[in-house]
Design a protein around this motif. Structure first.
Motif, PDB file in Angstrom:
ATOM      1  N   VAL A  82      -9.547   2.531   1.038  1.00 48.94           N
ATOM      2  CA  VAL A  82      -8.471   3.267   0.362  1.00 48.94           C
ATOM      3  C   VAL A  82      -7.769   4.190   1.344  1.00 48.94           C
ATOM      4  N   HIS A  83      -8.549   4.974   2.101  1.00 50.23           N
ATOM      5  CA  HIS A  83      -7.937   5.866   3.081  1.00 50.23           C
ATOM      6  C   HIS A  83      -7.210   5.080   4.171  1.00 50.23           C
ATOM      7  N   THR A  84      -7.763   3.926   4.551  1.00 53.50           N
ATOM      8  CA  THR A  84      -7.106   3.100   5.561  1.00 53.50           C
ATOM      9  C   THR A  84      -5.761   2.589   5.057  1.00 53.50           C
ATOM     10  N   ALA A  85      -5.726   2.120   3.807  1.00 53.65           N
ATOM     11  CA  ALA A  85      -4.465   1.643   3.232  1.00 53.65           C
ATOM     12  C   ALA A  85      -3.454   2.785   3.131  1.00 53.65           C
ATOM     13  N   LEU A  86      -3.935   3.983   2.784  1.00 51.55           N
ATOM     14  CA  LEU A  86      -3.045   5.142   2.692  1.00 51.55           C
ATOM     15  C   LEU A  86      -2.465   5.474   4.062  1.00 51.55           C
TER      16      LEU A  86
ATOM     17  N   ALA B  22      -1.654  16.788  -2.867  1.00 50.49           N
ATOM     18  CA  ALA B  22      -0.599  16.807  -3.882  1.00 50.49           C
ATOM     19  C   ALA B  22      -0.955  15.978  -5.106  1.00 50.49           C
ATOM     20  N   HIS B  23      -1.712  14.889  -4.921  1.00 52.48           N
ATOM     21  CA  HIS B  23      -1.944  13.941  -6.012  1.00 52.48           C
ATOM     22  C   HIS B  23      -3.385  13.921  -6.511  1.00 52.48           C
ATOM     23  N   GLY B  24      -4.290  14.669  -5.868  1.00 54.26           N
ATOM     24  CA  GLY B  24      -5.620  14.860  -6.410  1.00 54.26           C
ATOM     25  C   GLY B  24      -6.720  14.012  -5.828  1.00 54.26           C
ATOM     26  N   SER B  25      -6.405  12.846  -5.297  1.00 55.99           N
ATOM     27  CA  SER B  25      -7.422  11.969  -4.711  1.00 55.99           C
ATOM     28  C   SER B  25      -6.727  10.950  -3.825  1.00 55.99           C
ATOM     29  N   ALA B  26      -7.528  10.307  -2.971  1.00 54.66           N
ATOM     30  CA  ALA B  26      -6.961   9.271  -2.115  1.00 54.66           C
ATOM     31  C   ALA B  26      -6.434   8.110  -2.939  1.00 54.66           C
ATOM     32  N   GLU B  27      -7.151   7.765  -4.009  1.00 52.69           N
ATOM     33  CA  GLU B  27      -6.718   6.659  -4.868  1.00 52.69           C
ATOM     34  C   GLU B  27      -5.378   6.966  -5.522  1.00 52.69           C
ATOM     35  N   ALA B  28      -5.251   8.192  -6.063  1.00 54.30           N
ATOM     36  CA  ALA B  28      -3.992   8.583  -6.706  1.00 54.30           C
ATOM     37  C   ALA B  28      -2.866   8.678  -5.684  1.00 54.30           C
ATOM     38  N   ALA B  29      -3.183   9.144  -4.481  1.00 56.58           N
ATOM     39  CA  ALA B  29      -2.178   9.236  -3.427  1.00 56.58           C
ATOM     40  C   ALA B  29      -1.674   7.854  -3.040  1.00 56.58           C
ATOM     41  N   LEU B  30      -2.583   6.877  -2.977  1.00 56.09           N
ATOM     42  CA  LEU B  30      -2.180   5.520  -2.624  1.00 56.09           C
ATOM     43  C   LEU B  30      -1.293   4.921  -3.709  1.00 56.09           C
ATOM     44  N   VAL B  31      -1.613   5.179  -4.979  1.00 61.11           N
ATOM     45  CA  VAL B  31      -0.760   4.713  -6.077  1.00 61.11           C
ATOM     46  C   VAL B  31       0.625   5.331  -5.965  1.00 61.11           C
TER      47      VAL B  31
ATOM     48  N   LEU C 174       2.112   6.479  -3.307  1.00 62.55           N
ATOM     49  CA  LEU C 174       2.810   5.913  -2.154  1.00 62.55           C
ATOM     50  C   LEU C 174       3.379   4.545  -2.486  1.00 62.55           C
ATOM     51  N   ARG C 175       2.601   3.724  -3.184  1.00 64.41           N
ATOM     52  CA  ARG C 175       3.070   2.385  -3.518  1.00 64.41           C
ATOM     53  C   ARG C 175       4.168   2.406  -4.567  1.00 64.41           C
ATOM     54  N   ASP C 176       4.303   3.508  -5.294  1.00 65.79           N
ATOM     55  CA  ASP C 176       5.360   3.640  -6.288  1.00 65.79           C
ATOM     56  C   ASP C 176       6.674   4.149  -5.699  1.00 65.79           C
ATOM     57  N   VAL C 177       6.657   4.518  -4.417  1.00 63.85           N
ATOM     58  CA  VAL C 177       7.885   4.998  -3.786  1.00 63.85           C
ATOM     59  C   VAL C 177       8.899   3.863  -3.737  1.00 63.85           C
ATOM     60  N   PRO C 178      10.112   4.080  -4.230  1.00 67.75           N
ATOM     61  CA  PRO C 178      11.115   3.008  -4.230  1.00 67.75           C
ATOM     62  C   PRO C 178      11.415   2.535  -2.817  1.00 67.75           C
ATOM     63  N   PRO C 179      11.651   1.257  -2.641  1.00 67.80           N
ATOM     64  CA  PRO C 179      12.003   0.753  -1.305  1.00 67.80           C
ATOM     65  C   PRO C 179      13.368   1.250  -0.876  1.00 67.80           C
TER      66      PRO C 179
END
Length: 294
Positions: free
Chosen positions: A24-28, A266-275, A277-282
């Protein structure tokens, strides 16, 4: 053997300032570096890969050891007389080392700039971008905020004085826009770099005319910076910009692990942060309508 559903063990750092990243941290981390590479893409700055080691004599010519002798991490080799002891099982901490004349990079731009020594980049200037693994000795280490080894993405400009101003303006706009897209609030302030000799000439000059401004989150962690080098590297490394003489240079830098820390905070956890990040519009960030002067 099917291992896809087995939960992974928690990866712990093997020492102070050292972390192993779980998936998860690696993907982030990789996702943030991809987003931050957007500045290079917008500026058409080609992607480079700097050297893994830097010559100590080159850094000495740039006053690195006069300013930051406490941060440098030298690369050593075991002395020949130590090899038998090591082969016999003696701990490597108890055997002598010899210097190699090299130091691990503490910033990505050093390797790129040293590689341009003695060259003429032409009247139009040039841009380079790279992510490098950097290393620093610190007085203390603190999770993702302060590591012994970390990743730094930089976009470096070399050319004219006016070109440097434009580059840093564009960098400042990108930092602000990228943070907004990620739900991060940043403050900007002149940097207070950890000079070894606070009374030294460069430290005094920085206090009178700051050449580095940092962007920090709520807990004080600086996650990005814009850096004006004047023509220091151009003169010391004999890098010329065609008819303009010694090249001026500037860089925009991102501490990738620190952006990951900011997202987790800002988002509370690495999992929430990754979500998030993936929700950021292209697409490219939308810049503010006004620019911040250096």
């Amino acid at each position: 053997m099917n291992t896809t559903t087995r939960p992974l063990p928690r990866l712990r750092g093997p020492g102070a300032g050292l972390l192993a990243f779980d998936p998860v941290h690696t993907a982030l981390l990789h996702g943030l570096d991809t987003l931050l590479r957007g500045l290079a893409e917008q500026l058409a700055a080609p992607e480079c890969l700097g050297p893994p080691l830097l010559p100590a004599d080159g850094l000495a010519r740039l006053d690195y050891f006069r300013n930051f002798p406490h941060l440098g991490v030298p690369a050593g080799r075991f002395a020949p007389e130590a090899l038998d002891a090591l082969a016999g099982g003696e701990p490597p901490t108890d055997v002598p080392l010899r210097t190699t004349g090299h130091v691990l990079p503490s910033a990505t731009c050093y390797g790129l700039l040293l590689s341009l020594e003695g060259q003429d980049i032409g009247d139009d200037g040039m841009l380079l971008s790279a992510t490098g693994r950097c290393f620093r000795n610190e007085t203390h280490y603190d999770g993702l905020r302060r590591l012994h080894g970390f990743h730094m993405r930089e976009v470096v400009y070399l050319g004219t004085k006016d070109g440097c101003v434009e580059h840093l303006d564009r960098g400042a706009e990108f930092i602000t826009a990228a943070a907004r897209r990620l739900g991060l609030e940043l403050t900007r302030a002149a940097a207070d770099d950890p000079f070894y000799d606070r009374q030294g000439s460069r430290a005094r000059l920085m206090a009178l005319d700051p050449v580095k401004h940092e962007y920090s989150i709520s807990d004080g962690t600086a996650i990005a910076s814009v850096n004006r080098h004047r023509n220091f590297f151009g003169e010391r490394l004999r890098i010329s910009a065609g008819t303009h003489g010694s090249a001026y240079s500037a860089c925009v830098a991102f501490g990738v692990e620190r952006w990951a820390h900011a997202m987790i905070l800002a988002h509370g956890s690495a999992e929430a942060a990754l979500v998030a990040l993936r929700d950021v519009p292209p697409g490219p960030p939308q810049y503010p309508t006004t620019r911040t002067a250096e």
